[in-house]
Design a protein around this motif. Structure first.
Motif, mmCIF file in Angstrom:
data_model
loop_
_atom_site.group_PDB
_atom_site.id
_atom_site.type_symbol
_atom_site.label_atom_id
_atom_site.label_comp_id
_atom_site.label_asym_id
_atom_site.label_seq_id
_atom_site.Cartn_x
_atom_site.Cartn_y
_atom_site.Cartn_z
ATOM 1 N N LYS A 39 -10.730 52.932 43.476
ATOM 2 C CA LYS A 39 -10.170 53.838 44.500
ATOM 3 C C LYS A 39 -10.751 53.539 45.868
ATOM 4 N N LYS A 40 -12.162 53.282 45.911
ATOM 5 C CA LYS A 40 -12.767 52.830 47.202
ATOM 6 C C LYS A 40 -12.542 51.823 47.793
ATOM 7 N N LEU A 41 -12.249 50.767 46.877
ATOM 8 C CA LEU A 41 -11.864 49.490 47.228
ATOM 9 C C LEU A 41 -10.319 49.388 47.844
ATOM 10 N N ILE A 42 -9.560 50.135 47.309
ATOM 11 C CA ILE A 42 -8.321 50.117 47.755
ATOM 12 C C ILE A 42 -8.161 50.936 49.086
ATOM 13 N N SER A 43 -8.788 52.050 49.293
ATOM 14 C CA SER A 43 -9.105 52.862 50.360
ATOM 15 C C SER A 43 -9.389 51.825 51.614
ATOM 16 N N ASP A 44 -10.506 50.818 51.360
ATOM 17 C CA ASP A 44 -11.055 50.127 52.259
ATOM 18 C C ASP A 44 -10.090 48.958 52.824
ATOM 19 N N ILE A 45 -9.172 48.417 51.714
ATOM 20 C CA ILE A 45 -8.082 47.414 51.943
ATOM 21 C C ILE A 45 -7.262 48.045 52.802
ATOM 22 N N LYS A 46 -6.660 49.314 52.663
ATOM 23 C CA LYS A 46 -5.735 50.071 53.359
ATOM 24 C C LYS A 46 -6.299 50.200 54.870
ATOM 25 N N SER A 47 -7.465 50.560 55.111
ATOM 26 C CA SER A 47 -7.927 50.650 56.396
ATOM 27 C C SER A 47 -8.305 49.449 57.128
ATOM 28 N N LYS A 48 -8.843 48.583 56.369
ATOM 29 C CA LYS A 48 -9.221 47.284 57.389
ATOM 30 C C LYS A 48 -8.017 46.068 57.148
ATOM 31 N N GLY A 49 -7.481 46.055 55.978
ATOM 32 C CA GLY A 49 -6.339 45.069 55.708
ATOM 33 C C GLY A 49 -7.205 44.194 55.008
ATOM 34 N N LEU A 50 -6.197 42.859 54.764
ATOM 35 C CA LEU A 50 -6.869 41.778 53.884
ATOM 36 C C LEU A 50 -7.739 40.950 54.802
ATOM 37 N N ARG A 51 -7.494 41.172 56.134
ATOM 38 C CA ARG A 51 -8.570 40.339 57.234
ATOM 39 C C ARG A 51 -8.829 41.439 58.022
ATOM 40 N N TYR A 52 -10.115 41.255 58.792
ATOM 41 C CA TYR A 52 -10.499 42.081 59.709
ATOM 42 C C TYR A 52 -11.368 41.368 60.932
ATOM 43 N N LYS A 53 -11.351 42.000 61.776
ATOM 44 C CA LYS A 53 -12.087 41.335 63.011
ATOM 45 C C LYS A 53 -13.459 42.062 63.193
ATOM 46 N N THR A 54 -14.507 41.382 63.248
ATOM 47 C CA THR A 54 -15.827 41.622 63.457
ATOM 48 C C THR A 54 -16.692 40.604 64.455
ATOM 49 N N ILE A 55 -17.590 41.145 64.769
ATOM 50 C CA ILE A 55 -18.707 40.318 65.608
ATOM 51 C C ILE A 55 -19.792 39.515 65.027
ATOM 52 N N ASN A 56 -19.903 38.393 64.876
ATOM 53 C CA ASN A 56 -21.057 37.650 64.297
ATOM 54 C C ASN A 56 -22.325 37.771 65.020
ATOM 55 N N GLY A 57 -23.342 37.112 64.463
ATOM 56 C CA GLY A 57 -24.821 37.184 65.061
ATOM 57 C C GLY A 57 -24.690 36.665 66.499
ATOM 58 N N ASN A 58 -23.836 35.889 66.846
ATOM 59 C CA ASN A 58 -23.845 35.267 68.246
ATOM 60 C C ASN A 58 -22.925 35.933 69.226
ATOM 61 N N VAL A 60 -19.715 36.780 69.120
ATOM 62 C CA VAL A 60 -18.638 36.298 69.177
ATOM 63 C C VAL A 60 -17.837 37.015 67.930
ATOM 64 N N VAL A 61 -16.310 37.349 68.405
ATOM 65 C CA VAL A 61 -15.579 38.196 67.755
ATOM 66 C C VAL A 61 -14.794 37.101 66.631
ATOM 67 N N VAL A 62 -14.778 37.439 65.316
ATOM 68 C CA VAL A 62 -14.301 36.530 64.533
ATOM 69 C C VAL A 62 -13.525 37.174 63.444
ATOM 70 N N GLU A 63 -12.857 36.352 62.777
ATOM 71 C CA GLU A 63 -11.832 37.248 61.698
ATOM 72 C C GLU A 63 -12.546 36.875 60.307
ATOM 73 N N LYS A 64 -12.578 37.860 59.400
ATOM 74 C CA LYS A 64 -13.179 37.506 58.143
ATOM 75 C C LYS A 64 -12.221 38.069 57.097
ATOM 76 N N THR A 65 -12.479 37.649 55.934
ATOM 77 C CA THR A 65 -11.417 38.058 54.845
ATOM 78 C C THR A 65 -12.272 39.213 54.556
ATOM 79 N N ASN A 66 -11.454 40.328 53.869
ATOM 80 C CA ASN A 66 -11.954 41.716 53.364
ATOM 81 C C ASN A 66 -12.536 41.230 51.997
ATOM 82 N N ASP A 67 -13.806 41.376 51.702
ATOM 83 C CA ASP A 67 -14.404 41.153 50.363
ATOM 84 C C ASP A 67 -13.746 42.133 49.351
ATOM 85 N N SER A 68 -13.196 43.292 49.673
ATOM 86 C CA SER A 68 -12.817 44.273 48.898
ATOM 87 C C SER A 68 -11.633 43.934 48.037
ATOM 88 N N VAL A 69 -11.028 42.823 48.644
ATOM 89 C CA VAL A 69 -9.687 42.233 47.999
ATOM 90 C C VAL A 69 -10.319 41.423 46.601
#
Length: 103
Positions: A39-58, A60-69
């Motif tokens: 249920k928590k994983l499904i909720s995370d996928i609904k809120s973030k989607g299959l891919r989401y944007k985040t800021i890496n260590g440098n 820079v905004v990057v797009e990552k796959t959602n590990d919840s999938v």
């Protein structure tokens, strides 16, 4: 459905099969835990989607796959394995109540 309803349903099915050992009830508790996790994983996928944007260590905004999938697939497979181990893939019909012979 709630965790309690799922647990009670699975315990009842085990009892109808004569599988009353604590070992089986522990496996049911594991199943209920995975159900909550699913249920928590499904909720995370609904809120973030299959891919989401985040800021890496440098910075820079990057797009990552959602590990919840991937974790959802693994969790679902584990849940099915538990049901198979408990021989609960198919529901157990409740025994018919005795009647007086009339329809």
């Amino acid at each position: 459905m709630t965790k309690t309803e799922i647990r009670d349903s699975l315990v009842k099915q085990l009892e109808l099969r004569g599988m009353n050992a604590e070992f089986y009830k522990d496996m049911i508790d594991d199943y209920v835990y995975y159900w909550s996790l699913k249920k928590k994983l499904i909720s995370d996928i609904k809120s973030k989607g299959l891919r989401y944007k985040t800021i890496n260590g440098n910075g820079v905004v990057v797009e990552k796959t959602n590990d919840s999938v991937v974790n959802l697939q693994k969790t679902t497979a584990t849940m099915l394995k538990i049901l198979a181990d408990l021989r609960l893939k198919d529901p157990v019909p409740e025994p018919e109540k005795a009647t007086d012979g009339y329809l």
